[in-house]
Design a protein around this motif. Structure first.
Motif, PDB file in Angstrom:
ATOM      1  N   ILE A   9       0.877  -1.169   0.089  1.00 50.58           N
ATOM      2  CA  ILE A   9      -0.033  -0.647   0.503  1.00 50.58           C
ATOM      3  C   ILE A   9       1.044   1.136   0.031  1.00 50.58           C
ATOM      4  O   ILE A   9       1.214   1.920   0.853  1.00 50.58           O
ATOM      5  N   GLU A  10       0.949   1.830  -0.925  1.00 49.48           N
ATOM      6  CA  GLU A  10       1.426   3.227  -1.502  1.00 49.48           C
ATOM      7  C   GLU A  10       1.919   4.395  -0.296  1.00 49.48           C
ATOM      8  O   GLU A  10       2.798   5.033   0.040  1.00 49.48           O
ATOM      9  N   SER A  11       0.388   4.764   0.103  1.00 48.22           N
ATOM     10  CA  SER A  11      -0.146   5.667   1.210  1.00 48.22           C
ATOM     11  C   SER A  11       0.450   4.998   2.409  1.00 48.22           C
ATOM     12  O   SER A  11       1.108   5.924   2.969  1.00 48.22           O
ATOM     13  N   ILE A  12       0.888   4.316   2.760  1.00 46.92           N
ATOM     14  CA  ILE A  12       1.591   3.857   4.481  1.00 46.92           C
ATOM     15  C   ILE A  12       3.101   3.586   3.899  1.00 46.92           C
ATOM     16  O   ILE A  12       4.084   4.440   4.640  1.00 46.92           O
ATOM     17  N   ASP A  13       3.896   3.218   2.774  1.00 48.33           N
ATOM     18  CA  ASP A  13       5.130   3.228   2.539  1.00 48.33           C
ATOM     19  C   ASP A  13       5.143   5.128   2.274  1.00 48.33           C
ATOM     20  O   ASP A  13       6.482   4.514   2.503  1.00 48.33           O
ATOM     21  N   LEU A  14       4.739   5.489   2.057  1.00 42.66           N
ATOM     22  CA  LEU A  14       4.985   7.106   1.712  1.00 42.66           C
ATOM     23  C   LEU A  14       4.863   7.790   3.024  1.00 42.66           C
ATOM     24  O   LEU A  14       5.615   7.741   3.256  1.00 42.66           O
ATOM     25  N   LEU A  15       4.302   7.549   3.911  1.00 39.85           N
ATOM     26  CA  LEU A  15       4.330   8.183   5.459  1.00 39.85           C
ATOM     27  C   LEU A  15       5.732   6.871   6.117  1.00 39.85           C
ATOM     28  O   LEU A  15       5.708   8.291   7.329  1.00 39.85           O
ATOM     29  N   LYS A  16       5.329   6.038   6.177  1.00 39.61           N
ATOM     30  CA  LYS A  16       6.963   5.340   6.630  1.00 39.61           C
ATOM     31  C   LYS A  16       8.327   6.129   5.852  1.00 39.61           C
ATOM     32  O   LYS A  16       8.850   6.896   6.796  1.00 39.61           O
ATOM     33  N   GLY A  17       8.147   6.828   4.811  1.00 36.63           N
ATOM     34  CA  GLY A  17       9.230   7.084   3.957  1.00 36.63           C
ATOM     35  C   GLY A  17       9.524   8.302   4.787  1.00 36.63           C
ATOM     36  O   GLY A  17      10.573   9.171   4.898  1.00 36.63           O
ATOM     37  N   LEU A  18       8.226   9.336   4.749  1.00 34.02           N
ATOM     38  CA  LEU A  18       8.435  11.006   5.655  1.00 34.02           C
ATOM     39  C   LEU A  18       8.998  10.610   6.495  1.00 34.02           C
ATOM     40  O   LEU A  18      10.000  11.498   6.991  1.00 34.02           O
ATOM     41  N   VAL A  19       8.327  10.122   7.581  1.00 31.32           N
ATOM     42  CA  VAL A  19       8.959   9.716   8.598  1.00 31.32           C
ATOM     43  C   VAL A  19      10.232   9.191   9.507  1.00 31.32           C
ATOM     44  O   VAL A  19      10.847   9.772  10.080  1.00 31.32           O
ATOM     45  N   ALA A  69       3.586   0.244  12.057  1.00 37.07           N
ATOM     46  CA  ALA A  69       4.226  -1.325  12.339  1.00 37.07           C
ATOM     47  C   ALA A  69       3.002  -2.531  12.739  1.00 37.07           C
ATOM     48  O   ALA A  69       3.164  -3.256  12.040  1.00 37.07           O
ATOM     49  N   GLY A  70       1.928  -1.381  13.043  1.00 36.28           N
ATOM     50  CA  GLY A  70       0.868  -2.422  13.720  1.00 36.28           C
ATOM     51  C   GLY A  70       0.047  -2.237  12.747  1.00 36.28           C
ATOM     52  O   GLY A  70      -0.561  -3.739  13.127  1.00 36.28           O
ATOM     53  N   MET A  71      -0.244  -1.808  11.621  1.00 34.10           N
ATOM     54  CA  MET A  71      -0.790  -1.695  11.133  1.00 34.10           C
ATOM     55  C   MET A  71      -0.542  -2.605   9.980  1.00 34.10           C
ATOM     56  O   MET A  71      -1.382  -3.282   9.057  1.00 34.10           O
ATOM     57  N   SER A  72       1.118  -2.835   9.434  1.00 34.57           N
ATOM     58  CA  SER A  72       1.646  -3.688   8.736  1.00 34.57           C
ATOM     59  C   SER A  72       1.379  -5.426   9.538  1.00 34.57           C
ATOM     60  O   SER A  72       1.435  -6.091   8.121  1.00 34.57           O
ATOM     61  N   GLY A  77      -0.495 -10.592   8.536  1.00 39.19           N
ATOM     62  CA  GLY A  77      -1.773 -11.151   8.363  1.00 39.19           C
ATOM     63  C   GLY A  77      -2.173 -11.690   8.315  1.00 39.19           C
ATOM     64  O   GLY A  77      -3.054 -13.156   8.677  1.00 39.19           O
ATOM     65  N   LYS A  78      -2.384 -11.255   6.634  1.00 41.89           N
ATOM     66  CA  LYS A  78      -3.779 -11.757   5.871  1.00 41.89           C
ATOM     67  C   LYS A  78      -3.443 -12.951   5.338  1.00 41.89           C
ATOM     68  O   LYS A  78      -3.975 -13.561   4.968  1.00 41.89           O
ATOM     69  N   ARG A  79      -2.182 -12.729   5.424  1.00 41.04           N
ATOM     70  CA  ARG A  79      -1.355 -13.595   4.565  1.00 41.04           C
ATOM     71  C   ARG A  79      -1.367 -14.747   5.605  1.00 41.04           C
ATOM     72  O   ARG A  79      -0.126 -15.332   5.022  1.00 41.04           O
ATOM     73  N   LYS A  80      -1.312 -14.808   6.806  1.00 39.56           N
ATOM     74  CA  LYS A  80      -1.171 -15.901   7.636  1.00 39.56           C
ATOM     75  C   LYS A  80      -1.716 -16.242   8.568  1.00 39.56           C
ATOM     76  O   LYS A  80      -3.021 -15.285   8.710  1.00 39.56           O
ATOM     77  N   TYR A 202      -3.059  -2.116  14.753  1.00 39.11           N
ATOM     78  CA  TYR A 202      -3.483  -3.070  14.293  1.00 39.11           C
ATOM     79  C   TYR A 202      -4.511  -3.360  13.919  1.00 39.11           C
ATOM     80  O   TYR A 202      -5.599  -3.607  13.074  1.00 39.11           O
ATOM     81  N   TRP A 203      -5.572  -2.271  14.654  1.00 37.85           N
ATOM     82  CA  TRP A 203      -7.395  -2.435  14.298  1.00 37.85           C
ATOM     83  C   TRP A 203      -6.799  -1.590  13.226  1.00 37.85           C
ATOM     84  O   TRP A 203      -7.987  -2.068  12.490  1.00 37.85           O
ATOM     85  N   PHE A 204      -6.708  -0.599  13.650  1.00 38.40           N
ATOM     86  CA  PHE A 204      -6.922   0.586  11.569  1.00 38.40           C
ATOM     87  C   PHE A 204      -6.649  -0.810  10.577  1.00 38.40           C
ATOM     88  O   PHE A 204      -7.084  -0.120  10.142  1.00 38.40           O
ATOM     89  N   GLY A 205      -5.503  -0.909  10.455  1.00 42.36           N
ATOM     90  CA  GLY A 205      -5.396  -2.491   8.866  1.00 42.36           C
ATOM     91  C   GLY A 205      -6.519  -2.162   8.586  1.00 42.36           C
ATOM     92  O   GLY A 205      -6.323  -2.648   7.944  1.00 42.36           O
ATOM     93  N   SER A 206      -7.484  -3.462   9.748  1.00 38.19           N
ATOM     94  CA  SER A 206      -8.413  -3.831   9.026  1.00 38.19           C
ATOM     95  C   SER A 206      -9.201  -2.444   7.943  1.00 38.19           C
ATOM     96  O   SER A 206     -10.090  -2.867   7.159  1.00 38.19           O
ATOM     97  N   PHE A 207      -9.347  -1.887   8.057  1.00 37.62           N
ATOM     98  CA  PHE A 207      -8.955  -0.608   7.185  1.00 37.62           C
ATOM     99  C   PHE A 207      -8.839  -0.603   4.971  1.00 37.62           C
ATOM    100  O   PHE A 207      -9.619   0.152   5.064  1.00 37.62           O
ATOM    101  N   TYR A 208      -7.849  -1.506   5.807  1.00 37.12           N
ATOM    102  CA  TYR A 208      -7.299  -0.781   4.127  1.00 37.12           C
ATOM    103  C   TYR A 208      -7.008  -2.976   3.766  1.00 37.12           C
ATOM    104  O   TYR A 208      -6.733  -3.492   2.396  1.00 37.12           O
ATOM    105  N   GLU A 209      -8.225  -3.106   4.505  1.00 37.11           N
ATOM    106  CA  GLU A 209      -8.443  -4.865   3.640  1.00 37.11           C
ATOM    107  C   GLU A 209      -9.160  -4.625   2.117  1.00 37.11           C
ATOM    108  O   GLU A 209     -10.002  -3.677   2.714  1.00 37.11           O
TER     109      GLU A 209
END
Length: 390
Positions: A9-19, A69-72, A77-80, A202-209
Motif C-alpha cells: 500500500i503506497e500511502s503507508i509506504d509514503l508515510l513511513k518514508g516521510l517519517v 508497524a501495527g497496521m503492517s 497477518g492476512k497472509r498467515k 493493528y486495529w486500524f489495519g482492517s481499514f485497508y482490507e
C-alpha cells in the motif's frame, strides 16, 4: 481505491518514508547543532522558532512508525494464520530488543564497551510486538478497548513513582540508572503507552482490507484524525489532564505557543499522541492518490525502514567524526561514553542550523541509492526468510 504496487500500500509506504527522513533530521541535529550542548530545543525560555520547529516536527516519527508497524502487522497477518503471525511478532520483537542494546547503542556512541545502554524507540517497537503477539489472539474490539483505555488513561499514573525502580521505569517512567562507574542504563521509551499505539495501528489495519470501501475509509480516517486534533487543542487549553507538564504563559506570545505545543514524549502523553496521531490519520486519508517521482522517492525509504534506520545512524555518526576533527575538537571526542549533551569534550562544538539541514539533505541523498538497491533485492528474493527481519 488504495494504490497498490506489488501488494504494498503506497500511502503507508509514503508515510513511513516521510517519517524516516524526518527522523534523520532530528538525529543530525543531535550530532551537529551547537544548541544541543546548552539547552533543550523545545525549552520555551531558550529556544527559537527554527530550533523549536526542527525538533517539534520530528515528534511525529516515533508515533507514526509504531502505529504503522501495527497496521503492517495486521496486513501481514492476512497472509498467515494467527498462530504464525503471533510467532513471527514474538521473534521479531525479541530481535529488535537485541538490536537496540547492541547494534543501535554502538551506532550512537561508537563505544566498544557499551558503557551507556539506551532503551529507546527500537526497544519500544520490540516490546510492543511481543505484546501484540499475545493480543492478536483476542477479538478486534477487545484490542481497540485495550488501546484506547491505555492511551487515554495512562496519564493517571503520572503521579505514581517508585524511586530507583527500573521495572517501573520500563513500564511508565523515564529514568537513568547508574549501576557502576562504567555502566549506565537510560530508559527513554517506557512501554506504556507505546504498546497501545501499535495495537491501535493493528486495529486500524482492517481499514485497508480489500473489502473495505475506499470512500468510507477516507471519510472515517478524516473524521477520527480531525477529532483527535480538535481534542488535543481542547484538552491542552483546559490544562488539567493529559500531560506531565501544564503549559505556561510567558511575556512573549511565541514562548507561550512553544509551551502549548511542548508536550511530553518520555513517555508520550495523551496530548502528545493526539497531536501526532491525528495528523497521521489525516495524511493517510488524503494521500492515497498521490503519485510521481517524489512519492516514489520517499516510498523507497518506507519499504526498507529498519535497514535505513540502522545505516543512517552509522553514517551520521561517521560524518560527525569528520566534522569534529575538522573543527579542532578531535574525532576522539565523538567516541562517546555519555549522551551527546553531556560529553565534556564537545562543549562548544556544533554548527548553525543551516549546516544541520545541509548535512541532513546530504545523508538522505547518500542513503537513497543504497536503500533503493536493498529494496530491489528484497522484492526479488522474497524466498529468503531472514529478509523479513531487516
Amino acid at each position: 481505491m488504495v494504490s497498490l504496487t506489488k501488494n504494498r500500500i503506497e500511502s503507508i509506504d509514503l508515510l513511513k518514508g516521510l517519517v524516516m527522513v524526518l527522523m534523520a533530521l532530528d538525529h543530525t541535529r543531535d550530532f551537529f547543532h551547537y544548541s544541543v550542548h546548552f539547552y533543550d530545543p523545545t525549552d520555551p525560555a531558550h529556544t527559537s522558532l527554527p530550533i523549536f520547529f526542527t525538533r517539534w516536527i520530528t515528534h511525529y516519527c516515533a508515533p507514526a512508525f509504531s502505529f504503522l508497524a501495527g497496521m503492517s502487522a495486521f496486513l501481514a497477518g492476512k497472509r498467515k494464520k494467527i498462530g504464525e503471525l503471533s510467532n513471527f511478532l514474538f521473534k521479531r520483537g525479541l530481535w529488535l530488543v537485541f538490536i537496540e542494546i547492541t547494534i543501535v547503542t554502538f551506532a550512537w556512541f561508537f563505544d566498544v564497551h557499551l558503557r551507556f545502554e539506551q532503551l529507546n524507540v527500537i526497544w519500544s517497537l520490540g516490546i510492543s510486538m511481543i505484546v501484540l503477539a499475545a493480543l492478536v489472539h483476542l477479538p478486534r474490539n477487545i484490542i481497540l478497548i485495550f488501546s484506547v483505555v491505555i492511551i487515554f488513561g495512562h496519564n493517571l499514573l503520572d503521579g505514581v513513582h517508585f524511586k530507583g525502580n527500573i521495572l517501573w521505569s520500563m513500564i511508565h517512567e523515564y529514568g537513568i540508572f547508574k549501576f557502576t562507574d562504567n555502566f549506565k542504563l537510560e530508559v527513554g521509551y517506557p512501554i506504556v503507552p507505546w504498546i497501545a499505539v501499535m495495537s491501535l495501528g493493528y486495529w486500524f489495519g482492517s481499514f485497508y482490507e480489500k473489502s473495505f470501501e475506499g470512500t468510507k475509509r477516507r471519510k472515517l480516517l478524516n473524521i477520527i484524525g480531525l477529532s483527535s486534533v480538535i481534542l488535543f487543542f481542547v484538552v491542552r487549553w483546559i490544562n488539567i489532564y493529559g500531560d506531565l507538564l501544564p503549559y505556561q504563559h510567558f511575556d512573549a506570545t511565541i514562548k507561550t505557543v512553544f509551551s502549548f505545543f511542548n508536550v511530553s514524549k518520555y513517555p508520550p502523553s495523551l496530548l502528545y499522541l493526539l497531536m501526532t496521531l491525528g495528523p497521521v490519520l489525516l495524511f493517510l486519508a488524503n494521500s492515497e492518490k498521490l503519485k510521481g517521482n517524489i512519492v516514489a522517492f520517499f516510498c523507497t525509504f518506507g519499504r526498507v525502514p529498519f535497514f535505513y534506520y540502522i545505516i543512517h545512524l552509522y553514517l551520521i555518526h561517521f560524518i560527525a567524526l569528520i566534522f569534529a576533527q575538522l573543527s579542532g575538537f578531535g574525532w576522539q571526542n565523538q567516541l562517546l561514553t555519555d549522551w551527546i549533551p553531556d560529553a565534556p569534550g564537545l562543549k562548544g562544538y556544533g554548527f548553525h542550523l543551516w549546516v544541520v539541514y545541509l548535512v541532513w539533505i546530504g545523508v538522505i541523498l547518500l542513503l537513497y541509492p543504497v536503500c533503493k538497491k536493498f529494496d530491489r533485492y528484497k522484492m526479488n528474493h522474497k524466498e529468503k526468510w531472514w529478509l523479513s527481519y531487516l
